[in-house]
Design a protein around this motif. Structure first.
Motif, PDB file in Angstrom:
ATOM      1  N   LEU A   1      38.520  25.892  58.317  1.00 23.70           N
ATOM      2  CA  LEU A   1      39.705  25.121  57.981  1.00 23.70           C
ATOM      3  C   LEU A   1      40.211  24.490  59.270  1.00 23.70           C
ATOM      4  O   LEU A   1      40.304  25.167  60.304  1.00 23.70           O
ATOM      5  CB  LEU A   1      40.805  26.012  57.396  1.00 23.70           C
ATOM      6  CG  LEU A   1      40.533  26.671  56.042  1.00 23.70           C
ATOM      7  CD1 LEU A   1      41.758  27.476  55.618  1.00 23.70           C
ATOM      8  CD2 LEU A   1      40.175  25.651  54.997  1.00 23.70           C
ATOM      9  N   LEU A   2      40.517  23.215  59.227  1.00 29.84           N
ATOM     10  CA  LEU A   2      41.071  22.503  60.379  1.00 29.84           C
ATOM     11  C   LEU A   2      42.552  22.282  60.112  1.00 29.84           C
ATOM     12  O   LEU A   2      42.921  21.577  59.172  1.00 29.84           O
ATOM     13  CB  LEU A   2      40.357  21.160  60.577  1.00 29.84           C
ATOM     14  CG  LEU A   2      38.831  21.213  60.682  1.00 29.84           C
ATOM     15  CD1 LEU A   2      38.272  19.801  60.826  1.00 29.84           C
ATOM     16  CD2 LEU A   2      38.394  22.095  61.850  1.00 29.84           C
ATOM     17  N   LYS A   3      43.387  22.903  60.909  1.00 31.66           N
ATOM     18  CA  LYS A   3      44.827  22.863  60.662  1.00 31.66           C
ATOM     19  C   LYS A   3      45.347  21.428  60.594  1.00 31.66           C
ATOM     20  O   LYS A   3      45.022  20.600  61.442  1.00 31.66           O
ATOM     21  CB  LYS A   3      45.560  23.637  61.761  1.00 31.66           C
ATOM     22  CG  LYS A   3      47.005  23.953  61.413  1.00 31.66           C
ATOM     23  CD  LYS A   3      47.595  24.925  62.423  1.00 31.66           C
ATOM     24  CE  LYS A   3      49.005  25.306  62.022  1.00 31.66           C
ATOM     25  NZ  LYS A   3      49.614  26.228  63.015  1.00 31.66           N
ATOM     26  N   ASN A   4      46.139  21.142  59.560  1.00 35.35           N
ATOM     27  CA  ASN A   4      46.723  19.806  59.344  1.00 35.35           C
ATOM     28  C   ASN A   4      45.658  18.711  59.255  1.00 35.35           C
ATOM     29  O   ASN A   4      45.928  17.558  59.583  1.00 35.35           O
ATOM     30  CB  ASN A   4      47.710  19.445  60.470  1.00 35.35           C
ATOM     31  CG  ASN A   4      48.931  20.326  60.481  1.00 35.35           C
ATOM     32  OD1 ASN A   4      48.868  21.451  61.002  1.00 35.35           O
ATOM     33  ND2 ASN A   4      50.018  19.853  59.923  1.00 35.35           N
ATOM     34  N   HIS A   5      44.469  19.074  58.787  1.00 35.53           N
ATOM     35  CA  HIS A   5      43.395  18.089  58.828  1.00 35.53           C
ATOM     36  C   HIS A   5      42.455  18.184  57.621  1.00 35.53           C
ATOM     37  O   HIS A   5      42.390  17.273  56.813  1.00 35.53           O
ATOM     38  CB  HIS A   5      42.612  18.238  60.134  1.00 35.53           C
ATOM     39  CG  HIS A   5      41.613  17.169  60.378  1.00 35.53           C
ATOM     40  ND1 HIS A   5      41.036  16.951  61.611  1.00 35.53           N
ATOM     41  CD2 HIS A   5      41.029  16.250  59.561  1.00 35.53           C
ATOM     42  CE1 HIS A   5      40.175  15.946  61.537  1.00 35.53           C
ATOM     43  NE2 HIS A   5      40.150  15.503  60.287  1.00 35.53           N
ATOM     44  N   GLY A   6      41.701  19.275  57.496  1.00 36.30           N
ATOM     45  CA  GLY A   6      40.726  19.335  56.415  1.00 36.30           C
ATOM     46  C   GLY A   6      39.820  20.543  56.541  1.00 36.30           C
ATOM     47  O   GLY A   6      40.251  21.620  56.961  1.00 36.30           O
TER      48      GLY A   6
ATOM     49  N   TYR B   1      45.271  23.102  65.417  1.00 37.61           N
ATOM     50  CA  TYR B   1      45.328  21.652  65.271  1.00 37.61           C
ATOM     51  C   TYR B   1      44.877  20.946  66.553  1.00 37.61           C
ATOM     52  O   TYR B   1      45.223  21.336  67.661  1.00 37.61           O
ATOM     53  CB  TYR B   1      46.734  21.169  64.921  1.00 37.61           C
ATOM     54  CG  TYR B   1      46.796  19.659  64.855  1.00 37.61           C
ATOM     55  CD1 TYR B   1      46.268  18.972  63.762  1.00 37.61           C
ATOM     56  CD2 TYR B   1      47.307  18.914  65.922  1.00 37.61           C
ATOM     57  CE1 TYR B   1      46.260  17.583  63.727  1.00 37.61           C
ATOM     58  CE2 TYR B   1      47.305  17.527  65.888  1.00 37.61           C
ATOM     59  CZ  TYR B   1      46.787  16.869  64.788  1.00 37.61           C
ATOM     60  OH  TYR B   1      46.771  15.498  64.763  1.00 37.61           O
ATOM     61  N   ALA B   2      44.119  19.886  66.363  1.00 40.09           N
ATOM     62  CA  ALA B   2      43.719  18.997  67.455  1.00 40.09           C
ATOM     63  C   ALA B   2      43.627  17.594  66.879  1.00 40.09           C
ATOM     64  O   ALA B   2      43.312  17.413  65.691  1.00 40.09           O
ATOM     65  CB  ALA B   2      42.389  19.423  68.052  1.00 40.09           C
ATOM     66  N   THR B   3      43.872  16.599  67.688  1.00 41.65           N
ATOM     67  CA  THR B   3      43.829  15.217  67.222  1.00 41.65           C
ATOM     68  C   THR B   3      42.414  14.856  66.783  1.00 41.65           C
ATOM     69  O   THR B   3      41.450  15.088  67.519  1.00 41.65           O
ATOM     70  CB  THR B   3      44.277  14.256  68.344  1.00 41.65           C
ATOM     71  OG1 THR B   3      45.584  14.643  68.772  1.00 41.65           O
ATOM     72  CG2 THR B   3      44.315  12.824  67.842  1.00 41.65           C
TER      73      THR B   3
ATOM     74  N   TYR C   1      43.154  21.646  48.048  1.00 46.38           N
ATOM     75  CA  TYR C   1      43.659  23.013  48.190  1.00 46.38           C
ATOM     76  C   TYR C   1      43.317  23.616  49.551  1.00 46.38           C
ATOM     77  O   TYR C   1      44.154  24.268  50.179  1.00 46.38           O
ATOM     78  CB  TYR C   1      43.126  23.893  47.059  1.00 46.38           C
ATOM     79  CG  TYR C   1      43.847  23.649  45.754  1.00 46.38           C
ATOM     80  CD1 TYR C   1      45.052  24.282  45.460  1.00 46.38           C
ATOM     81  CD2 TYR C   1      43.331  22.748  44.822  1.00 46.38           C
ATOM     82  CE1 TYR C   1      45.723  24.044  44.276  1.00 46.38           C
ATOM     83  CE2 TYR C   1      44.000  22.496  43.626  1.00 46.38           C
ATOM     84  CZ  TYR C   1      45.197  23.145  43.357  1.00 46.38           C
ATOM     85  OH  TYR C   1      45.863  22.894  42.183  1.00 46.38           O
ATOM     86  N   ALA C   2      42.091  23.401  50.021  1.00 40.39           N
ATOM     87  CA  ALA C   2      41.713  23.926  51.335  1.00 40.39           C
ATOM     88  C   ALA C   2      42.563  23.300  52.429  1.00 40.39           C
ATOM     89  O   ALA C   2      43.033  23.986  53.350  1.00 40.39           O
ATOM     90  CB  ALA C   2      40.228  23.674  51.599  1.00 40.39           C
ATOM     91  N   THR C   3      42.789  21.998  52.333  1.00 42.14           N
ATOM     92  CA  THR C   3      43.609  21.309  53.333  1.00 42.14           C
ATOM     93  C   THR C   3      45.058  21.758  53.250  1.00 42.14           C
ATOM     94  O   THR C   3      45.734  21.916  54.275  1.00 42.14           O
ATOM     95  CB  THR C   3      43.504  19.788  53.148  1.00 42.14           C
ATOM     96  OG1 THR C   3      42.138  19.396  53.250  1.00 42.14           O
ATOM     97  CG2 THR C   3      44.300  19.051  54.208  1.00 42.14           C
ATOM     98  N   SER C   4      45.550  21.994  52.027  1.00 40.67           N
ATOM     99  CA  SER C   4      46.922  22.483  51.858  1.00 40.67           C
ATOM    100  C   SER C   4      47.102  23.852  52.493  1.00 40.67           C
ATOM    101  O   SER C   4      48.090  24.107  53.184  1.00 40.67           O
ATOM    102  CB  SER C   4      47.281  22.543  50.373  1.00 40.67           C
ATOM    103  OG  SER C   4      47.262  21.264  49.783  1.00 40.67           O
ATOM    104  N   CYS C   5      46.133  24.740  52.264  1.00 40.18           N
ATOM    105  CA  CYS C   5      46.189  26.073  52.881  1.00 40.18           C
ATOM    106  C   CYS C   5      46.137  25.973  54.401  1.00 40.18           C
ATOM    107  O   CYS C   5      46.877  26.665  55.111  1.00 40.18           O
ATOM    108  CB  CYS C   5      45.043  26.937  52.366  1.00 40.18           C
ATOM    109  SG  CYS C   5      45.193  27.426  50.633  1.00 40.18           S
ATOM    110  N   ALA C   6      45.265  25.086  54.895  1.00 38.22           N
ATOM    111  CA  ALA C   6      45.131  24.920  56.345  1.00 38.22           C
ATOM    112  C   ALA C   6      46.418  24.401  56.967  1.00 38.22           C
ATOM    113  O   ALA C   6      46.749  24.742  58.106  1.00 38.22           O
ATOM    114  CB  ALA C   6      43.982  23.956  56.646  1.00 38.22           C
ATOM    115  N   THR C   7      47.143  23.576  56.243  1.00 35.19           N
ATOM    116  CA  THR C   7      48.359  22.973  56.780  1.00 35.19           C
ATOM    117  C   THR C   7      49.561  23.899  56.630  1.00 35.19           C
ATOM    118  O   THR C   7      50.426  23.953  57.505  1.00 35.19           O
ATOM    119  CB  THR C   7      48.630  21.632  56.063  1.00 35.19           C
ATOM    120  OG1 THR C   7      47.483  20.791  56.216  1.00 35.19           O
ATOM    121  CG2 THR C   7      49.836  20.923  56.659  1.00 35.19           C
TER     122      THR C   7
END
Length: 219
Positions: free
Chosen positions: A150-155, A127-129, A96-102
């Motif tokens: 929260l790490l965007k598109n990551h975790g 987001y960063a690689t 859920y946290a990753t979904s929100c971040a993405t």
């Protein structure tokens, strides 16, 4: 060694909670002024043993143990460099946290009193690689005061004075993210007003003994 046992224990906990899948995630403890104990790369957190806990210096170079240090060690080292109070770091991919971040669904809002007091602000890092210096840079605007990210598109990342605190913060973050996700489906999120926030913050230290950093407060 006690620290290794603790790392194994909480690796198994994040796996059992479903905060990671496959070989995702990494956990660490600040062992000394310039040494970090961290999970090795490419190991399921459900399978971790004490032999999978490696020691590295603050340059990310191995000091003790066999295997490759987690590629995300830069996150952990930066936290220990910037925050004397941080002794443990957990990085996971809770659903859920990753979904929100993405999806760009912000968790950085005052909704539940216990979250306001125990987690504080919940920044969303750009987001960063993964495994690059850019990931650390994305956290720098918040790293000196936030305890969860929260790490965007990551975790997500959680800091703590020990692994137990970092784990509970990650658990609370995921529970909060699930609640916000469901509230968003219902169509309404009721935020705590500034007046009530002032009352809550006033009670924090007087009644709960919680010392708050103004940078981690909503008002």
């Amino acid at each position: 060694m006690l620290f290794r046992k603790e790392l194994v224990k909480y690796c198994h906990k994040v796996y059992e909670k479903g905060f990671v899948a496959g070989t995702d995630g990494n956990l660490s403890i600040r062992f000394s002024e310039n040494v970090v104990l961290i999970t090795r790369s490419a190991i399921s957190k459900g399978d971790v043993t004490e032999d999978d806990i490696l020691a590295g210096d603050f340059n990310g170079s191995p000091v003790y143990g066999k295997g490759k240090i987690s590629t995300e060690v830069k996150i952990h080292i930066e936290a220990y460099k910037k925050r004397e109070d941080v002794k443990s770091v957990i990085h996971c991919h809770p659903v859920y946290a990753t979904s929100c971040a993405t999806a760009g669904l912000s968790l950085d809002m005052p909704v539940f009193p216990e979250i306001v007091l125990s987690l504080g602000r919940v920044p969303l890092c750009e987001y960063a690689t993964p495994s690059t210096p850019g990931l650390v840079e994305s956290m720098l605007p918040y790293i000196e005061f936030a305890n969860v990210f929260l790490l965007k598109n990551h975790g997500a990342v959680a800091f703590g004075k020990n692994l137990k605190e970092a784990f509970y913060r990650m658990e609370k973050l995921e529970h909060y993210a699930k609640s916000v996700f469901l509230m968003n489906q219902i169509g309404k999120i009721e935020r705590i007003t500034n007046e009530k926030l002032k009352e809550l913050y006033s009670l924090a230290e007087k009644s709960y003994g919680i010392k708050l950093d103004k940078r981690n407060m909503y008002i």
